[in-house]
Scaffold this motif. Sequence first.
Motif, PDB file in Angstrom:
ATOM      1  N   PHE A   1       0.836  -1.194   0.000  1.00 53.25           N
ATOM      2  CA  PHE A   1       0.000   0.000   0.000  1.00 53.25           C
ATOM      3  C   PHE A   1       0.878   1.254   0.000  1.00 53.25           C
ATOM      4  O   PHE A   1       1.896   1.313   0.694  1.00 53.25           O
ATOM      5  N   GLY A   2       0.465   2.237  -0.797  1.00 52.29           N
ATOM      6  CA  GLY A   2       1.170   3.511  -0.834  1.00 52.29           C
ATOM      7  C   GLY A   2       0.921   4.289   0.448  1.00 52.29           C
ATOM      8  O   GLY A   2      -0.109   4.138   1.083  1.00 52.29           O
ATOM      9  N   LYS A   3       1.859   5.119   0.821  1.00 54.29           N
ATOM     10  CA  LYS A   3       1.769   5.915   2.047  1.00 54.29           C
ATOM     11  C   LYS A   3       0.763   7.063   1.883  1.00 54.29           C
ATOM     12  O   LYS A   3       0.599   7.602   0.793  1.00 54.29           O
ATOM     13  N   PRO A   4       0.114   7.457   2.987  1.00 59.65           N
ATOM     14  CA  PRO A   4      -0.857   8.557   2.933  1.00 59.65           C
ATOM     15  C   PRO A   4      -0.267   9.846   2.352  1.00 59.65           C
ATOM     16  O   PRO A   4      -0.972  10.591   1.673  1.00 59.65           O
ATOM     17  N   GLU A   5       1.021  10.116   2.612  1.00 58.38           N
ATOM     18  CA  GLU A   5       1.644  11.339   2.077  1.00 58.38           C
ATOM     19  C   GLU A   5       1.643  11.328   0.549  1.00 58.38           C
ATOM     20  O   GLU A   5       1.411  12.350  -0.098  1.00 58.38           O
ATOM     21  N   LYS A   6       1.935  10.171  -0.045  1.00 56.17           N
ATOM     22  CA  LYS A   6       1.952  10.051  -1.509  1.00 56.17           C
ATOM     23  C   LYS A   6       0.530  10.104  -2.058  1.00 56.17           C
ATOM     24  O   LYS A   6       0.292  10.634  -3.137  1.00 56.17           O
ATOM     25  N   LEU A   7      -0.406   9.551  -1.315  1.00 55.01           N
ATOM     26  CA  LEU A   7      -1.810   9.609  -1.706  1.00 55.01           C
ATOM     27  C   LEU A   7      -2.258  11.064  -1.834  1.00 55.01           C
ATOM     28  O   LEU A   7      -2.885  11.457  -2.819  1.00 55.01           O
ATOM     29  N   MET A   8      -1.885  11.877  -0.866  1.00 54.89           N
ATOM     30  CA  MET A   8      -2.234  13.305  -0.913  1.00 54.89           C
ATOM     31  C   MET A   8      -1.450  14.005  -2.014  1.00 54.89           C
ATOM     32  O   MET A   8      -2.001  14.789  -2.785  1.00 54.89           O
ATOM     33  N   GLU A   9      -0.158  13.706  -2.119  1.00 55.83           N
ATOM     34  CA  GLU A   9       0.685  14.373  -3.124  1.00 55.83           C
ATOM     35  C   GLU A   9       0.209  14.080  -4.550  1.00 55.83           C
ATOM     36  O   GLU A   9       0.124  14.980  -5.381  1.00 55.83           O
ATOM     37  N   TYR A  10      -0.106  12.828  -4.837  1.00 55.48           N
ATOM     38  CA  TYR A  10      -0.439  12.434  -6.209  1.00 55.48           C
ATOM     39  C   TYR A  10      -1.924  12.556  -6.546  1.00 55.48           C
ATOM     40  O   TYR A  10      -2.273  12.952  -7.647  1.00 55.48           O
ATOM     41  N   LEU A  11      -2.804  12.171  -5.595  1.00 52.45           N
ATOM     42  CA  LEU A  11      -4.238  12.145  -5.895  1.00 52.45           C
ATOM     43  C   LEU A  11      -5.037  13.220  -5.158  1.00 52.45           C
ATOM     44  O   LEU A  11      -6.220  13.397  -5.427  1.00 52.45           O
ATOM     45  N   GLY A  12      -4.414  13.909  -4.214  1.00 53.76           N
ATOM     46  CA  GLY A  12      -5.088  14.998  -3.514  1.00 53.76           C
ATOM     47  C   GLY A  12      -6.185  14.554  -2.574  1.00 53.76           C
ATOM     48  O   GLY A  12      -7.127  15.301  -2.323  1.00 53.76           O
ATOM     49  N   VAL A  13      -6.049  13.336  -2.031  1.00 55.79           N
ATOM     50  CA  VAL A  13      -7.070  12.813  -1.113  1.00 55.79           C
ATOM     51  C   VAL A  13      -6.413  12.183   0.107  1.00 55.79           C
ATOM     52  O   VAL A  13      -5.233  11.842   0.085  1.00 55.79           O
ATOM     53  N   ILE A  14      -7.222  12.006   1.138  1.00 50.52           N
ATOM     54  CA  ILE A  14      -6.774  11.364   2.370  1.00 50.52           C
ATOM     55  C   ILE A  14      -7.257   9.906   2.360  1.00 50.52           C
ATOM     56  O   ILE A  14      -8.182   9.563   1.619  1.00 50.52           O
ATOM     57  N   PRO A  15      -6.649   9.045   3.187  1.00 47.51           N
ATOM     58  CA  PRO A  15      -7.184   7.685   3.317  1.00 47.51           C
ATOM     59  C   PRO A  15      -8.655   7.762   3.708  1.00 47.51           C
ATOM     60  O   PRO A  15      -9.052   8.604   4.503  1.00 47.51           O
ATOM     61  N   GLY A  16      -9.465   6.906   3.119  1.00 47.26           N
ATOM     62  CA  GLY A  16     -10.907   6.937   3.375  1.00 47.26           C
ATOM     63  C   GLY A  16     -11.657   7.721   2.319  1.00 47.26           C
ATOM     64  O   GLY A  16     -12.869   7.634   2.231  1.00 47.26           O
ATOM     65  N   ALA A  17     -10.933   8.507   1.516  1.00 45.74           N
ATOM     66  CA  ALA A  17     -11.562   9.277   0.442  1.00 45.74           C
ATOM     67  C   ALA A  17     -10.929   8.929  -0.914  1.00 45.74           C
ATOM     68  O   ALA A  17     -11.074   9.664  -1.874  1.00 45.74           O
ATOM     69  N   VAL A  18     -10.207   7.813  -0.962  1.00 42.88           N
ATOM     70  CA  VAL A  18      -9.513   7.413  -2.190  1.00 42.88           C
ATOM     71  C   VAL A  18     -10.549   7.151  -3.279  1.00 42.88           C
ATOM     72  O   VAL A  18     -11.592   6.540  -3.029  1.00 42.88           O
ATOM     73  N   THR A  19     -10.250   7.619  -4.486  1.00 45.61           N
ATOM     74  CA  THR A  19     -11.227   7.579  -5.559  1.00 45.61           C
ATOM     75  C   THR A  19     -10.545   7.643  -6.922  1.00 45.61           C
ATOM     76  O   THR A  19      -9.486   8.266  -7.058  1.00 45.61           O
ATOM     77  N   ALA A  20     -11.182   7.045  -7.906  1.00 43.14           N
ATOM     78  CA  ALA A  20     -10.700   7.156  -9.284  1.00 43.14           C
ATOM     79  C   ALA A  20     -10.736   8.606  -9.750  1.00 43.14           C
ATOM     80  O   ALA A  20      -9.958   9.006 -10.619  1.00 43.14           O
ATOM     81  N   PHE A  21     -11.599   9.426  -9.159  1.00 45.77           N
ATOM     82  CA  PHE A  21     -11.648  10.842  -9.505  1.00 45.77           C
ATOM     83  C   PHE A  21     -10.360  11.565  -9.117  1.00 45.77           C
ATOM     84  O   PHE A  21     -10.113  12.688  -9.545  1.00 45.77           O
ATOM     85  N   GLY A  22      -9.515  10.940  -8.304  1.00 42.90           N
ATOM     86  CA  GLY A  22      -8.224  11.514  -7.947  1.00 42.90           C
ATOM     87  C   GLY A  22      -7.338  11.745  -9.167  1.00 42.90           C
ATOM     88  O   GLY A  22      -6.364  12.496  -9.092  1.00 42.90           O
ATOM     89  N   ALA A  23      -7.681  11.128 -10.298  1.00 38.31           N
ATOM     90  CA  ALA A  23      -6.912  11.332 -11.532  1.00 38.31           C
ATOM     91  C   ALA A  23      -6.834  12.815 -11.886  1.00 38.31           C
ATOM     92  O   ALA A  23      -5.857  13.262 -12.494  1.00 38.31           O
ATOM     93  N   ILE A  24      -7.829  13.587 -11.497  1.00 36.50           N
ATOM     94  CA  ILE A  24      -7.840  15.023 -11.797  1.00 36.50           C
ATOM     95  C   ILE A  24      -6.673  15.742 -11.112  1.00 36.50           C
ATOM     96  O   ILE A  24      -6.211  16.782 -11.582  1.00 36.50           O
ATOM     97  N   ASN A  25      -6.162  15.191 -10.017  1.00 32.01           N
ATOM     98  CA  ASN A  25      -5.041  15.792  -9.288  1.00 32.01           C
ATOM     99  C   ASN A  25      -3.687  15.225  -9.700  1.00 32.01           C
ATOM    100  O   ASN A  25      -2.660  15.774  -9.322  1.00 32.01           O
ATOM    101  N   ASP A  26      -3.663  14.139 -10.445  1.00 30.16           N
ATOM    102  CA  ASP A  26      -2.399  13.510 -10.850  1.00 30.16           C
ATOM    103  C   ASP A  26      -1.907  14.131 -12.153  1.00 30.16           C
ATOM    104  O   ASP A  26      -1.845  13.488 -13.194  1.00 30.16           O
ATOM    105  N   THR A  27      -1.552  15.398 -12.075  1.00 28.35           N
ATOM    106  CA  THR A  27      -1.173  16.142 -13.282  1.00 28.35           C
ATOM    107  C   THR A  27       0.185  15.727 -13.828  1.00 28.35           C
ATOM    108  O   THR A  27       0.485  15.985 -14.990  1.00 28.35           O
TER     109      THR A  27
END
Length: 180
Positions: free
Chosen positions: A100-126
């Motif tokens: 599993f990826g770390k929460p810091e990378k989740l926020m950095e790459y997808l702009g979300v916190i654990p519990g809010a992970v979503t395919a819509f995070g693609a909008i933040n993975d510029t």
Amino acid sequence: MHAVGGRRTGRMSEAQPKTAEDLFRFLDELGIEHQTKRHQPVFTVAESVALRDEIPGGHTKNLFLKDKKDNYFLLTVEEHATVDLKTIHQTIGAASKVSFGKPEKLMEYLGVIPGAVTAFGAINDTSGRVKFILDEGLMEFDTINCHPLSNDQTTSIAAKDMLRFMEATGHEPLVLKVTA
């Protein structure tokens, strides 16, 4: 940084993650129909089951994974699906077994916190750091339900429109059978 009159202001060196409202505006610009229902924040599939009668369609579970070479993957599957984490690396093209990826990378790459992970995070993975994989079983639903970058809402869109959304964010989602 923000550009003001041709010069940059030093507000922040990183772009702020997009919000649910930014996402909805983007979907509207693409002509993608979407419906969103507000609810109490939910952090797990178990907590979100109570919403099933109110929101039809395929509900998602998302796994933010990485391999030993720091390649990142987001697997979006139907909420009750089982993913074999010991062998999934072979299916998704990872360089090694995944963790599993770390929460810091989740926020950095997808702009979300654990519990809010979503395919819509693609909008933040510029920068295109994450490879998005949608499970075949999930894509059989006419409607897919995901958190819109926060876990206090659920947004419903057509499965075919999820693919259009991904492509519009610069991602080429893979539709693979990743569940048992």
